[in-house]
Design an enzyme around this catalytic site. Sequence first.
Site, mmCIF file in Angstrom:
data_model
loop_
_atom_site.group_PDB
_atom_site.id
_atom_site.type_symbol
_atom_site.label_atom_id
_atom_site.label_comp_id
_atom_site.label_asym_id
_atom_site.label_seq_id
_atom_site.Cartn_x
_atom_site.Cartn_y
_atom_site.Cartn_z
ATOM 1 N N LYS A 188 1.456 4.156 0.137
ATOM 2 C CA LYS A 188 0.557 4.710 -0.507
ATOM 3 C C LYS A 188 -0.049 3.861 -1.503
ATOM 4 O O LYS A 188 -1.323 3.918 -1.834
ATOM 5 C CB LYS A 188 1.141 5.941 -1.131
ATOM 6 C CG LYS A 188 1.352 7.238 -0.218
ATOM 7 C CD LYS A 188 0.397 7.699 0.346
ATOM 8 C CE LYS A 188 0.323 8.743 1.345
ATOM 9 N NZ LYS A 188 -0.479 9.133 2.430
ATOM 10 N N TYR A 246 11.072 9.172 -1.352
ATOM 11 C CA TYR A 246 9.779 8.703 -0.888
ATOM 12 C C TYR A 246 9.638 7.381 -0.323
ATOM 13 O O TYR A 246 8.691 7.033 0.537
ATOM 14 C CB TYR A 246 8.708 9.030 -1.944
ATOM 15 C CG TYR A 246 7.379 9.280 -1.548
ATOM 16 C CD1 TYR A 246 7.165 10.343 -0.526
ATOM 17 C CD2 TYR A 246 6.437 8.451 -1.655
ATOM 18 C CE1 TYR A 246 5.781 10.640 0.007
ATOM 19 C CE2 TYR A 246 5.067 8.944 -1.030
ATOM 20 C CZ TYR A 246 4.771 9.960 -0.200
ATOM 21 O OH TYR A 246 3.296 9.987 0.293
#
Length: 261
Positions: A163, A156
């Site tokens: 994020k 990720y």
Amino acid sequence: MGFLTNKKALIVGVASNRSIAWGIAEAMAKQGCEIALSYQTQKLKKRVDKCAALCNSNIVIECDVGSDLSIEKTFTKLKSHWDNFDILVHSVAFASHEALDGNYIEVTTRDNFATAHDISSYSFTALAKAANPMLNDNGALLTVSYLGAIRAIPNYNVMGVAKASLEANVRYMAAALGPRRGIRVNAVSAGPIKTLAASGIKNFGKLLDYAVNNSALKRNVTTEEVGNVAAFLCSDLASGITGEITYVDSGYSVYDQGPNL
Ligand code: NAD
């Protein structure tokens, strides 16, 4: 009568019928909300038109959130349909494919770091700035995050860092927009769902299976479930909630399998 009756929402981020934004648009429309949709490029317009038809909307506008000019044009066009509106949904993220495959330090570059943050975090602020003059008092903004913001999840990578920035953005935007006009800013943190964006993450299928086995509900979530929570958070039912990250993840983030006792 739905709990979003008499509200109007602009939803940014539909790319296919698997998009989380599609689930949010349908859930909001079901609750009586009028919907406007945007699409990133002409190539995606047909699919977004389909979503608009399902939501009884004929407002479909191009918007590349990486361009201030495109954002400005989007709101000029929106103004020709609506004088004002209540809800802005940002369901957008991007990082280059190479950045989402392998060791974080090795695959992250100055360039892919900047792009991931620009498109996945700053664009929420940019949309809020442009929307502000048209937003009604007590309006609501919503974005979509992922657990990678607070945990290091394999592959990720830079998207998790973006994020984390997005979640901080939610808090700062809530503090900036709350005092004078009661505008609320929240995020849903969704469990993994098979979408176009997710398919760019290496071994995403394994992440989906892992989430089933390691969540309280022992299943993945659906875009409909994420959409329902988004609709609630943007409604007056959630008038006391702002700056919050709400998990819609089958309890994955709070579950620990523990030793095999
Ligand atoms: P998706 O591919 O359906 O949606 C991503 C959207 O981002 C697309 O509509 C794409 O057009 C848009 N986008 C990218 N760059 C853009 C730009 N420059 N201008 C305008 N739009 C742009 O995938 P999704 O999974 O529905 O993603 C929506 C959001 O949900 C993203 O923020 C993603 O990180 C987040 N999220 C996804 C998952 C998941 O597992 N799918 C989990 C948690 C959070």
